[in-house]
Design an enzyme around this catalytic site. Structure first.
Site, short mmCIF file in Angstrom:
data_model
loop_
_atom_site.label_atom_id
_atom_site.label_comp_id
_atom_site.label_asym_id
_atom_site.label_seq_id
_atom_site.Cartn_x
_atom_site.Cartn_y
_atom_site.Cartn_z
N LYS A 100 5.74 5.20 -1.94
CA LYS A 100 6.65 6.14 -1.28
C LYS A 100 8.06 6.00 -1.82
CE LYS A 100 4.07 6.91 2.96
NZ LYS A 100 4.00 6.72 4.41
N ASP A 130 -4.04 0.95 9.00
CA ASP A 130 -2.99 1.92 8.66
C ASP A 130 -2.88 3.01 9.73
OD1 ASP A 130 -1.09 3.00 6.64
OD2 ASP A 130 -2.51 4.66 6.58
N HIS A 178 1.32 9.47 -3.03
CA HIS A 178 1.94 8.14 -2.89
C HIS A 178 0.97 6.98 -3.12
CE1 HIS A 178 0.64 8.09 1.41
NE2 HIS A 178 0.65 6.79 1.24
N HIS A 201 0.82 -1.23 0.00
CA HIS A 201 0.00 0.00 0.00
C HIS A 201 0.84 1.27 0.00
CE1 HIS A 201 0.72 0.02 4.38
NE2 HIS A 201 0.31 1.28 4.38
#
Ligand SMILES: [Fe+2]
Ligand SMILES: [Fe+2]
Length: 322
Positions: free
Chosen positions: A186, A265, A211, A182
């Site tokens: 980045k 997250d 990102h 996920h």
């Protein structure tokens, strides 16, 4: 030095790190077997027959060790000599090593085959072991790095999906690939922005908010076409009230899977340490998520998450089901 179970020293023509043992379980470690020597079941048996359950390897070999585990994951997970906590640690370490590689690779997409392979084994293991979460508590990293965070979010998301009743392995493998990758996007953002210790400028924040799109692109470029994987990567910062990014989706557009990875997250981000903030304890993190994000998160799935963690929920505040 890193302590590892002897059962993780798998058969190979050249072990990629030195192996030490600690006679009697204490005192200075003694070099037992030099790097590049072959390893086989007989060596493991010999160590066990002398009562040696754990070996030591140099801390600098942590990621070489992770790669060694990745290569032997199916055999280790089926090894009756290995305990569930040891197997959980193996899944975690090998996933962290692989994600570190992904985050450093200019061509992260080329590693998607390996991440999917690892996800498949991990999901199979998580589905058949109910104690995974408590075993994980012993190995989860509390220091925030994008690669450990990726693995933490993957593990919390799969456990949450399982607790919420999603137990189809195919579905969880697909979702798991999106969860593990996920934040892979980045890797396409300047380290100055990723590692900034002060508040990002407006322009930097705009770059940072892209990102999830980069994560989505990495998956698509790797040939990923399954919605659950792509949505988890692209939409993990979306919120039910439309305040998220990158697409500003609203509740009706967010699947239960996106809602689950969002909870995982945020929880991991709050409970891990950054250079500029301490890790929050689980209770405090859950309280903040409940009190400050209740219009943004799916509160039914949040309650499943609280129950799954076995944490004392802020009962007086939590809406009870039914
Ligand atoms: Fe993210
Ligand atoms: Fe994340």
């Amino acid at each position: 030095m890193l302590t590892i179970p002897v059962g993780c020293l798998r058969t190979t023509p050249a072990m990629p790190f030195d192996i030490y043992i600690q006679p009697g379980g204490r005192g200075a470690p003694v070099l037992y077997r030099e790097k590049d020597l072959p390893m086989d079941a007989a060596v493991r048996e010999r160590l066990w027959s002398h009562g040696v359950q754990n070996a030591l390897i140099p801390a600098s070999a942590e990621y070489t060790y992770g790669a060694h585990l990745e290569g032997h994951l199916p055999a280790i997970l089926q090894d009756p000599e290995m305990s569930p906590p040891a197997k959980t640690a193996v899944v975690y370490r090998s996933a962290c090593a692989l994600m570190m590689e992904v985050m450093q690779s200019p061509r992260a997409g080329q590693l998607c085959g390996r991440t999917q392979e690892l996800v498949n084994h991990a999901v199979g293991f998580f589905l058949t072991h109910d104690e995974t979460l408590s075993c994980l508590a012993d190995v989860l990293s509390f220091d925030y790095y994008t690669y450990t965070h990726s693995v933490n979010v993957f593990a919390f998301s799969i456990c949450l999906a399982k607790a919420a009743g999603y137990k189809d392995p195919e579905v969880l493998r697909e979702f798991g690939q999106g969860c593990l990758l996920h934040d892979a996007g980045k890797s396409r953002i300047s380290p100055d922005i990723i590692n900034a210790k002060t508040k990002l400028s407006e322009a930097q924040w705009a770059v940072m908010q892209r990102h999830p799109v980069h994560s989505f692109d990495i998956l698509v470029e790797a040939g990923e076409g399954r919605d659950l994987a792509l949505d988890a990567a692209r939409s993990h910062h979306e919120k039910l009230d439309g305040s998220g990014y990158p697409d500003g989706l609203v509740a009706s557009e967010l699947s239960p899977f996106v809602r689950m990875i969002t909870i995982a997250d945020i929880f991991d981000a709050l409970t891990t340490r950054r250079p500029y903030k301490d890790a929050m304890n689980r209770q405090a993190a859950l309280r903040i998520m409940y009190s400050e994000m209740r219009r943004k998160l799916d509160m039914d799935l949040f309650q499943v998450f609280v129950d799954m963690l076995g944490e004392e929920p802020p009962r007086s505040e939590l809406r009870l089901k039914g």
